[in-house]
Design a protein around this motif. Structure first.
Motif, short mmCIF file in Angstrom:
data_model
loop_
_atom_site.label_atom_id
_atom_site.label_comp_id
_atom_site.label_asym_id
_atom_site.label_seq_id
_atom_site.Cartn_x
_atom_site.Cartn_y
_atom_site.Cartn_z
N LYS A 173 0.82 -1.20 0.00
CA LYS A 173 0.00 0.00 0.00
C LYS A 173 0.86 1.26 0.00
O LYS A 173 0.57 2.24 -0.66
CB LYS A 173 -0.93 0.00 1.22
N THR A 174 1.96 1.19 0.77
CA THR A 174 2.86 2.34 0.83
C THR A 174 3.50 2.60 -0.52
O THR A 174 3.75 3.74 -0.90
CB THR A 174 3.97 2.09 1.88
N LEU A 175 3.77 1.52 -1.27
CA LEU A 175 4.41 1.67 -2.57
C LEU A 175 3.53 2.45 -3.54
O LEU A 175 4.01 2.98 -4.53
CB LEU A 175 4.71 0.29 -3.17
N LEU A 176 2.22 2.50 -3.25
CA LEU A 176 1.31 3.23 -4.12
C LEU A 176 1.26 4.71 -3.79
O LEU A 176 0.63 5.48 -4.50
CB LEU A 176 -0.10 2.63 -4.02
N SER A 177 1.88 5.13 -2.70
CA SER A 177 1.84 6.52 -2.29
C SER A 177 2.64 7.38 -3.25
O SER A 177 3.55 6.92 -3.94
CB SER A 177 2.39 6.68 -0.87
N LYS A 178 2.31 8.64 -3.30
CA LYS A 178 2.98 9.56 -4.22
C LYS A 178 4.46 9.68 -3.92
O LYS A 178 5.27 9.89 -4.83
CB LYS A 178 2.32 10.94 -4.12
N GLU A 179 4.84 9.53 -2.63
CA GLU A 179 6.23 9.75 -2.24
C GLU A 179 7.19 8.75 -2.88
O GLU A 179 8.34 9.07 -3.15
CB GLU A 179 6.37 9.66 -0.70
N VAL A 180 6.72 7.52 -3.13
CA VAL A 180 7.62 6.51 -3.71
C VAL A 180 7.21 6.10 -5.12
O VAL A 180 7.79 5.19 -5.69
CB VAL A 180 7.68 5.25 -2.82
N LYS A 181 6.21 6.77 -5.68
CA LYS A 181 5.74 6.42 -7.02
C LYS A 181 6.85 6.52 -8.05
O LYS A 181 7.00 5.66 -8.91
CB LYS A 181 4.57 7.34 -7.41
N ASP A 182 7.65 7.57 -7.95
CA ASP A 182 8.71 7.77 -8.93
C ASP A 182 9.76 6.67 -8.85
O ASP A 182 10.23 6.16 -9.88
CB ASP A 182 9.37 9.14 -8.70
N LEU A 183 10.15 6.29 -7.61
CA LEU A 183 11.13 5.21 -7.46
C LEU A 183 10.57 3.89 -7.99
O LEU A 183 11.28 3.13 -8.65
CB LEU A 183 11.52 5.05 -5.99
N ARG A 184 9.31 3.61 -7.71
CA ARG A 184 8.70 2.36 -8.19
C ARG A 184 8.63 2.35 -9.71
O ARG A 184 8.88 1.31 -10.34
CB ARG A 184 7.30 2.20 -7.58
N GLU A 185 8.31 3.49 -10.31
CA GLU A 185 8.27 3.56 -11.77
C GLU A 185 9.64 3.30 -12.37
O GLU A 185 9.77 2.60 -13.39
CB GLU A 185 7.76 4.94 -12.23
N PHE A 186 10.69 3.85 -11.73
CA PHE A 186 12.05 3.61 -12.23
C PHE A 186 12.40 2.13 -12.15
O PHE A 186 12.94 1.55 -13.09
CB PHE A 186 13.06 4.42 -11.42
N ILE A 187 12.09 1.49 -11.00
CA ILE A 187 12.41 0.08 -10.82
C ILE A 187 11.68 -0.78 -11.85
O ILE A 187 12.27 -1.66 -12.49
CB ILE A 187 12.05 -0.37 -9.39
N ASP A 188 10.38 -0.54 -12.03
CA ASP A 188 9.61 -1.32 -13.00
C ASP A 188 10.12 -1.09 -14.41
O ASP A 188 10.23 -2.03 -15.21
CB ASP A 188 8.12 -0.93 -12.92
N ARG A 189 10.43 0.16 -14.74
CA ARG A 189 10.92 0.48 -16.08
C ARG A 189 12.25 -0.21 -16.34
O ARG A 189 12.48 -0.75 -17.44
CB ARG A 189 11.06 2.00 -16.22
#
Length: 368
Positions: A173-189
């Motif tokens: 749930k925390t991974l969906l927060s705006k604060e880490v959205k950019d990092l998660r997008e980088f990791i997935d990309r």
């Protein structure tokens, strides 16, 4: 190989200490920023390992030189090669090892530019973290022999299985927060851009399956066994593949490249189509606006060299073409604020000239 006292041995011992410290930090469950600390110390460990290898093979020559051929200096000290340069100079890592190290170099750079809690990212990159350590020990042994292996110093981290599902749920749930959205997008990309043979390699990311041992084994056997893939029977390999097909976490579908994204010229055209003639913008105006709201890095952003450091609500870096593409939300934001005269040329040019950022929240309209 048993190194004598000297600079090579000192550098190598520092590399090993950095790796051990990284693992110690990672395995402390209540330590703040433990994943960040692990990544930082492992990057240092890898850098020092290469420097020990270079010192042993080519001497004290792992430093940058300027155009005149003299060593570059920082506060009177020669500037040593950074990890990315060490990898290039060494030139013998496998594609999977390079992909793993490149991932952590980029992730470390992104983490350094943010002031948020990053520990929840750890679940997403556990496999990569494990491979980073395994690859380090493998290369350590290649360079200096098995007597320097870390296995006598490390232990398998205990897993709290009863609360794992709950903890992962909270982290997800925390991974969906705006604060880490950019990092998660980088990791997935980054993961989705890797070739399958690199992503599937244990040198890029360790995929562990925790299965209790319930068979009748000797009571002196170890509680944990690591099985060599090459020693498995065809039947065991087939069963393993069935399991990994179920748990594999990589997204395998292909997406259209940059759907709905706009180039700078298109942004200017769309904005100018919606605003008065006297308010129309050009490429320099757009550059000022990038800077004012930190939409993407510009030359005006001193010390900012990470092209991925964008506001992903409005902009994305296209690594393949080495340029930036923009969301329609950026056009809408500009049109509304320029039309209402909240944004004027005086405002954005003043921000650029004075190197003073504007607060994006002050210009949000209609809960955008």
């Amino acid at each position: 190989m048993q190194l004598r006292k000297g600079k090579t041995k000192v550098i190598l011992e520092n590399a090993i200490e950095c790796a051990l410290l990284a693992v110690e930090i990672y395995n402390k469950p209540r330590t703040n920023y433990r994943v960040e600390g692990y990544i930082t110390n492992m990057i240092m460990a890898w850098t020092k390992l290469f420097q020990a290898h270079f010192h042993y093979t080519i001497g004290d020559k792992f430093y940058y030189k300027n155009k005149s051929g003299r060593y570059e200096l920082i506060e009177g000290e020669k500037k040593a090669w950074e990890l990315k340069t060490c990898i290039t100079k060494y030139g013998q890592l496998s594609l999977s090892q390079k992909a793993n190290l490149d991932f952590f170099i980029k992730l470390r750079n992104k983490i350094e530019h943010r002031h948020i809690e990053k520990d929840e990212i750890g679940i997403t990159i556990f496999g990569e973290c494990q491979s980073l350590l395994y690859n380090f020990e493998s290369k350590l042994i290649d360079f200096f022999g098995e007597e320097y292996a870390l296995n006598e110093s490390l232990s398998f981290a205990l897993q709290f299985s009863r609360i794992r599902t709950s903890g992962q749920s909270i982290a997800s749930k925390t991974l969906l927060s705006k604060e880490v959205k950019d990092l998660r997008e980088f990791i997935d990309r980054y993961k989705n851009a890797l070739p399958n043979d690199v992503f599937d390699s244990q040198e890029y990311s360790i995929k562990l399956i925790q299965v209790p041992k319930i068979s009748n084994t000797n009571r002196s056997d170890l509680a944990i066994e690591f099985v060599n893939w090459n020693n498995l029977s065809e039947e065991d390999r087939f069963n393993y593949e069935k399991i990994t097909t179920i748990i594999k976490d990589k997204v395998v579908h292909k997406e259209v490249l940059n759907p709905g994204k706009l180039k700078p010229g298109e942004v200017i055209r769309l904005v100018n189509d919606e605003i008065e003639l006297s308010k129309k913008i050009n490429h320099f105006d757009l550059k000022c606006l990038y800077y004012a709201f930190s939409i993407r890095p510009t030359a005006q952003d001193e010390g900012q060299n990470d092209p991925f450091d964008c506001n992903t609500n409005f902009c994305h870096y296209d690594e393949v073409h080495d340029d930036y593409v923009f969301q329609e939300a950026w056009v809408k934001f500009l049109v509304e604020n320029i039309s209402l005269e909240k944004l004027t040329k005086t405002v954005w040019k003043g921000s650029y000239d004075k190197k003073q950022k504007l607060n994006l929240e002050d210009f949000q309209i209609n809960n955008q």
